[in-house]
Design a protein around this motif. Structure first.
Motif, PDB file in Angstrom:
ATOM      1  N   PRO A  62       0.905  -1.174  -0.001  1.00  0.00           N
ATOM      2  CA  PRO A  62      -0.010  -0.070   0.029  1.00  0.00           C
ATOM      3  C   PRO A  62       0.864   1.095  -0.176  1.00  0.00           C
ATOM      4  O   PRO A  62       1.767   1.095   0.449  1.00  0.00           O
ATOM      5  N   TYR A  63       0.332   2.285  -0.403  1.00  0.00           N
ATOM      6  CA  TYR A  63       1.182   3.393  -0.948  1.00  0.00           C
ATOM      7  C   TYR A  63       1.968   3.746   0.477  1.00  0.00           C
ATOM      8  O   TYR A  63       3.027   4.371   0.536  1.00  0.00           O
ATOM      9  N   ILE A  64       1.177   4.089   1.478  1.00  0.00           N
ATOM     10  CA  ILE A  64       1.328   4.554   2.890  1.00  0.00           C
ATOM     11  C   ILE A  64       2.827   3.908   3.451  1.00  0.00           C
ATOM     12  O   ILE A  64       3.469   4.411   4.217  1.00  0.00           O
ATOM     13  N   ASN A  65       3.004   2.768   2.898  1.00  0.00           N
ATOM     14  CA  ASN A  65       4.320   2.005   3.370  1.00  0.00           C
ATOM     15  C   ASN A  65       5.407   2.777   2.909  1.00  0.00           C
ATOM     16  O   ASN A  65       6.675   3.026   3.724  1.00  0.00           O
ATOM     17  N   HIS A  66       5.567   3.642   1.935  1.00  0.00           N
ATOM     18  CA  HIS A  66       6.595   4.260   1.465  1.00  0.00           C
ATOM     19  C   HIS A  66       7.041   5.398   2.414  1.00  0.00           C
ATOM     20  O   HIS A  66       7.997   5.434   2.819  1.00  0.00           O
ATOM     21  N   PRO A  67       5.746   6.285   2.830  1.00  0.00           N
ATOM     22  CA  PRO A  67       6.296   7.564   3.455  1.00  0.00           C
ATOM     23  C   PRO A  67       6.702   6.934   5.146  1.00  0.00           C
ATOM     24  O   PRO A  67       7.531   7.626   5.750  1.00  0.00           O
ATOM     25  N   LEU A  89       3.724  12.787   5.808  1.00  0.00           N
ATOM     26  CA  LEU A  89       2.642  13.419   5.122  1.00  0.00           C
ATOM     27  C   LEU A  89       3.322  13.740   3.614  1.00  0.00           C
ATOM     28  O   LEU A  89       2.433  14.462   2.883  1.00  0.00           O
ATOM     29  N   HIS A  90       4.360  13.495   3.575  1.00  0.00           N
ATOM     30  CA  HIS A  90       5.216  14.133   2.264  1.00  0.00           C
ATOM     31  C   HIS A  90       4.716  14.035   0.929  1.00  0.00           C
ATOM     32  O   HIS A  90       4.939  14.980   0.168  1.00  0.00           O
ATOM     33  N   ASP A  91       3.926  12.926   0.631  1.00  0.00           N
ATOM     34  CA  ASP A  91       3.275  12.984  -0.767  1.00  0.00           C
ATOM     35  C   ASP A  91       1.946  13.405  -0.885  1.00  0.00           C
ATOM     36  O   ASP A  91       1.281  13.290  -1.735  1.00  0.00           O
ATOM     37  N   VAL A  92       1.483  13.787   0.252  1.00  0.00           N
ATOM     38  CA  VAL A  92      -0.103  14.024   0.410  1.00  0.00           C
ATOM     39  C   VAL A  92      -0.645  15.129  -0.717  1.00  0.00           C
ATOM     40  O   VAL A  92      -1.180  14.689  -1.650  1.00  0.00           O
ATOM     41  N   SER A 155      15.629  11.202   2.529  1.00  0.00           N
ATOM     42  CA  SER A 155      15.029  10.063   3.216  1.00  0.00           C
ATOM     43  C   SER A 155      14.055   9.418   2.054  1.00  0.00           C
ATOM     44  O   SER A 155      14.109   8.331   1.804  1.00  0.00           O
ATOM     45  N   ASP A 156      13.348  10.315   1.594  1.00  0.00           N
ATOM     46  CA  ASP A 156      12.111  10.077   0.278  1.00  0.00           C
ATOM     47  C   ASP A 156      12.843   9.410  -0.493  1.00  0.00           C
ATOM     48  O   ASP A 156      12.397   8.353  -1.123  1.00  0.00           O
ATOM     49  N   ARG A 157      14.158   9.868  -1.048  1.00  0.00           N
ATOM     50  CA  ARG A 157      14.838   9.477  -2.353  1.00  0.00           C
ATOM     51  C   ARG A 157      15.444   8.189  -1.881  1.00  0.00           C
ATOM     52  O   ARG A 157      15.536   7.199  -2.624  1.00  0.00           O
ATOM     53  N   HIS A 159      14.421   5.861   0.098  1.00  0.00           N
ATOM     54  CA  HIS A 159      13.437   4.809   0.108  1.00  0.00           C
ATOM     55  C   HIS A 159      13.128   4.529  -1.303  1.00  0.00           C
ATOM     56  O   HIS A 159      13.075   3.204  -1.823  1.00  0.00           O
ATOM     57  N   ASN A 160      12.986   5.535  -2.170  1.00  0.00           N
ATOM     58  CA  ASN A 160      12.573   5.368  -3.516  1.00  0.00           C
ATOM     59  C   ASN A 160      13.812   4.456  -4.317  1.00  0.00           C
ATOM     60  O   ASN A 160      13.217   3.622  -5.146  1.00  0.00           O
ATOM     61  N   MET A 161      14.968   4.911  -3.888  1.00  0.00           N
ATOM     62  CA  MET A 161      16.094   4.054  -4.529  1.00  0.00           C
ATOM     63  C   MET A 161      15.979   2.579  -4.117  1.00  0.00           C
ATOM     64  O   MET A 161      16.012   1.577  -5.029  1.00  0.00           O
TER      65      MET A 161
HETATM   66 MN    MN Z   1       7.623  10.019  -1.770  1.00  0.00          MN
END
Ligand code: MN
Length: 742
Positions: A62-67, A89-92, A155-157, A159-161
């Motif tokens: 689920p998307y929320i896992n990412h943030p 909340l960073h992608d909200v 941090s976002d980047r 995890h995306n990596m």
């Molecule tokens: Mn993100």
């Protein structure tokens, strides 16, 4: 668990991660109660989960896992509660219908602001093109408003990596990895987030060079056993040499990151990880600087240091502030390993500095905190990004965006911190207290070098002086430090005094002669009484100076002398010499914009000799008191003036013409002449159209150059020739210069 129309999403995995988040945060945010922390984190979590509901990641989470994962990464920086909420909340704003205002209704303004910053950054998707650069600029701008945005972004980047492997397009994976490697990793590095940097590097490396990655990873696992025994034994050996010394210490180990292992293997042309001797390093942490050196001495007295591998970053910190002693020794762990071992010695404080630095950003609400002031570089970044073209910007990022200060050394190894781009002149003014105005030659790392050569980190600079030598006003056009500029200016003012007194004497003598009076005597007796006032000898000299720097009209003075002697003023020859003028003649009423010495907006005066007929070919002269005067290039006055004081000048907006110079040099045969010559041309930014060399007989080489320069820069050729004569003087036999075209 599926119904017909709706996917029931199982959040239990993520819920567990949120519990972990709460627990970990409560371990370091002691000021807040567990209950408060839990409430705030869950509030953000439920808000974001609800907003992202129904959306899945490519990894089928689920998307929320990412943030939430990104926030777990962020915790490494021990962020404040607002930053934690903002990270959840960073992608909200970006990815859901919820807005900034919606967040503001539920959370503090700070949280909403960081989210808005994140949204700004993610607006442009990652195209490896101009648009990326645009988004980078936004990123830096956002950063300078609140650096916490960048912590969340990293941090976002990261995890995306880590989840990039789920992306179906290999090409896109690579593009994102490259962007991360070139932009995000250097930023993390500069922010002292070395762990982030290493993790980012590793993820990129995994994607860009999967085979190399697998191989190195395998070799590392194989050597893991060695690693454990290495650590155990190294600890024992160090214990042995430090135990009775009273030094408080702690031994730690450093394992090279996979990506830096890879880079090093490439650089050294090695194939096997075990060939690297600095795979594992030892860190010895001690209480203070003197213990660092004591420990170093002990280490060196037991094990043999490798020459050239010792680096003292305590006395000479790296530009980013890094401090430590690095040495590589042989003989450690005799039984287990033949390779040399790198040992770093530093204080606990030095080791701690990175976390303190980051922590400072979470406390910077306390205004004026000394460490928080370090973020000034972000402001500089902002200016830089606004002033640079895209390509330059990318290049500067890739090379070393942060190279704003350099450290150079005196021959006695004292280190001097200067702005980047500083020259030996800046260096001299920084260190010499009395001889700075008499610089003859600079030696950089033992090599004689031109005085405007840009210094690099670690250069050893030696200044050779001669008390008969005077500073050249041209220096002002290239020195970097204000101190150097001011010293040169004030020196020139004093030096000019002598010059002006002499000129004043000459002017007055001419006038007196014409009116039939005697020339000035040693005491300047004729100036003793003017307008019924008695002047001391010093005051009389001042009058000469004023005449000499054209601030007083000499005719008026002579008239007054006549008057006080009750004589009739009647010059023999009423013809006006160019030097006799009054103040109001000095300034031209309408001034065109003239670029002087490559600078815009410098104040200037058109000198009286050229006032009437200023042509389009002009040149500037630094006059007394730093006043710049403009002359026609063919003005006869220039012959009397020092060539060193001329600066290039041209009208703003004027069509710029080029001049071609043909120069023939005759050198004694000597290795490196051509290289030296092209270095000078490169240094001086002179456009070389042709360069030919030809043997002349047995022991001579002819060198022919065709150079192109801007018309108004014609002075540069003289300076070029000076440099050639200076730098290659042992072998320059003859030269000839021809000017072609205008
Ligand atoms: Mn993100």
């Amino acid at each position: 668990m599926e119904t017909k129309n709706e996917v029931i999403i199982n959040y239990s995995q993520v819920d567990k991660k949120v519990e972990k988040l709460v627990k970990n945060v409560s371990l370091y945010l002691h000021d807040l109660s567990l209950e408060y922390i839990e409430n705030e984190i869950k509030k953000a979590y439920l808000f974001a989960r609800d907003a992202h509901h129904g959306v899945m990641r490519l990894s089928w989470d689920p998307y929320i896992n990412h943030p939430v994962e990104a926030t777990l990464i962020l915790l490494d920086l021990k962020p404040d509660i607002f930053t934690i909420q903002a990270c959840i909340l960073h992608d909200v704003i970006e990815d859901t219908p919820r807005t900034y205002e919606d967040i503001l209704q539920v959370f503090w303004e700070e949280v909403a602001r960081i989210c808005a910053g994140m949204e700004k950054l993610s607006k442009v998707r990652y195209l490896w093109e101009e648009r990326t650069v645009g988004s980078l600029r936004k990123m830096f701008v956002a950063m300078s408003e609140d650096i916490r945005v960048i912590f969340v972004k990293l941090s976002d980047r990261l995890h995306n990596m880590k989840t990039l492997k789920y992306h179906p397009k290999k090409e896109k994976q690579e593009r994102i990895a490259l962007e991360t490697l070139n932009i995000y990793a250097p930023i993390a590095d500069r922010l002292w987030l070395h762990k982030f940097k290493n993790m980012l590097d590793e993820e990129c490396f995994k994607i860009l060079f999967p085979n190399d990655y697998r191989q190195i990873k395998r070799e590392l696992i194989e050597s893991d056993e060695t690693m454990t025994s290495f650590q155990r034994n190294a600890r024992l050996e160090i214990e042995n040499i430090l135990k009775d010394t009273g030094i408080e210490y702690k031994v730690d180990f450093r394992v090279k990151s996979i990506y830096s292992i890879y880079k090093k293997l490439k650089r050294k042309n090695l194939t096997k990880v075990s060939d690297l001797y600095d795979l594992y390093g030892i860190k010895i942490l001690v209480k203070d600087v003197s213990d660092c050196y004591k420990t170093l001495w002990l280490v060196h007295s037991v094990w043999t240091p490798l020459p050239k591998r010792f680096k003292d970053y305590i006395a000479l910190p790296k530009p980013n502030g890094y401090q430590s002693l690095h040495t590589t020794v042989v003989g450690l762990l005799r039984k287990h390993r033949q390779q040399p071992t790198e040992i770093q010695i530093k204080t606990f404080d030095m080791e701690l500095r990175s976390s303190i630095w980051v922590a400072a950003h979470f406390e910077y609400k306390e205004k004026g905190s000394k460490i928080a002031q370090d973020i000034d570089w972000v402001k500089q970044l902002k200016d830089l990004t606004e002033n640079l073209g895209n390509n330059e910007f990318m290049d500067s990022l890739k090379i070393d965006l942060f190279k704003d200060r350099i450290f150079v050394l005196t021959p006695r190894w004292d280190n001097i911190n200067l702005p980047a781009g500083s020259t030996p002149i800046d260096f001299a003014y920084e260190i010499h207290t009395d001889l700075w105005n008499h610089i003859v030659i600079a030696k950089i790392n033992g090599q004689p070098s031109p005085l405007d050569k840009e210094l690099k980190n670690g250069d050893i600079v030696e200044i050779i002086t001669d008390k008969n030598k005077k500073p050249n006003p041209f220096y002002i056009s290239f020195v970097k430090t204000t101190k150097a500029k001011n010293c040169i200016r004030s020196f020139l003012r004093n030096e000019d005094r002598e010059l002006h007194i002499e000129r004043g004497r000459e002017i007055l003598n001419n006038l007196l002669e014409k009116t039939g009076m005697e020339k000035l005597d040693k005491d300047l007796t004729v100036l003793k009484t003017i307008d019924d006032r008695i002047y001391s000898v010093d005051e009389r000299i001042d009058i000469l100076e004023q005449v000499g720097n054209f601030s007083t009209n000499p005719t008026a003075i002579v008239k007054k002398i006549f008057k006080s002697k009750n004589l009739q003023y009647k010059p023999k020859n009423s013809q006006k010499t160019p030097l006799l003028h009054t103040d109001n003649q000095e300034e031209k009423k309408t001034q065109k914009d003239i670029i002087i010495g490559w600078e815009r907006g410098m104040p200037y005066k058109v000198w009286v000799c050229c006032d009437e007929k200023l042509s389009d070919k002009i040149v500037a002269y630094i006059n007394s008191k730093g006043v710049i005067t403009i002359h026609n290039r063919n003005c006869k006055t220039l012959n009397r003036l020092s060539k060193d004081r001329l600066l290039s000048a041209y009208y703003e907006g004027e069509e710029l013409n080029n001049i071609i110079f043909d120069i023939n040099f005759l050198f004694e045969n000597k290795i490196g002449v051509l290289k030296n010559l092209s270095d000078i041309l490169f240094d001086m930014n002179i456009n070389t159209l042709e360069i030919l060399s030809k043997r002349e007989g047995l022991d001579k080489t002819g060198l022919y150059l065709k150079l192109e320069i801007m018309d108004h820069d014609y002075l540069i050729i003289d300076r070029f020739l000076d440099r050639v004569k200076f730098k290659l003087w042992t072998s320059l036999l003859d030269f000839e210069v021809k000017k072609i075209g205008s």
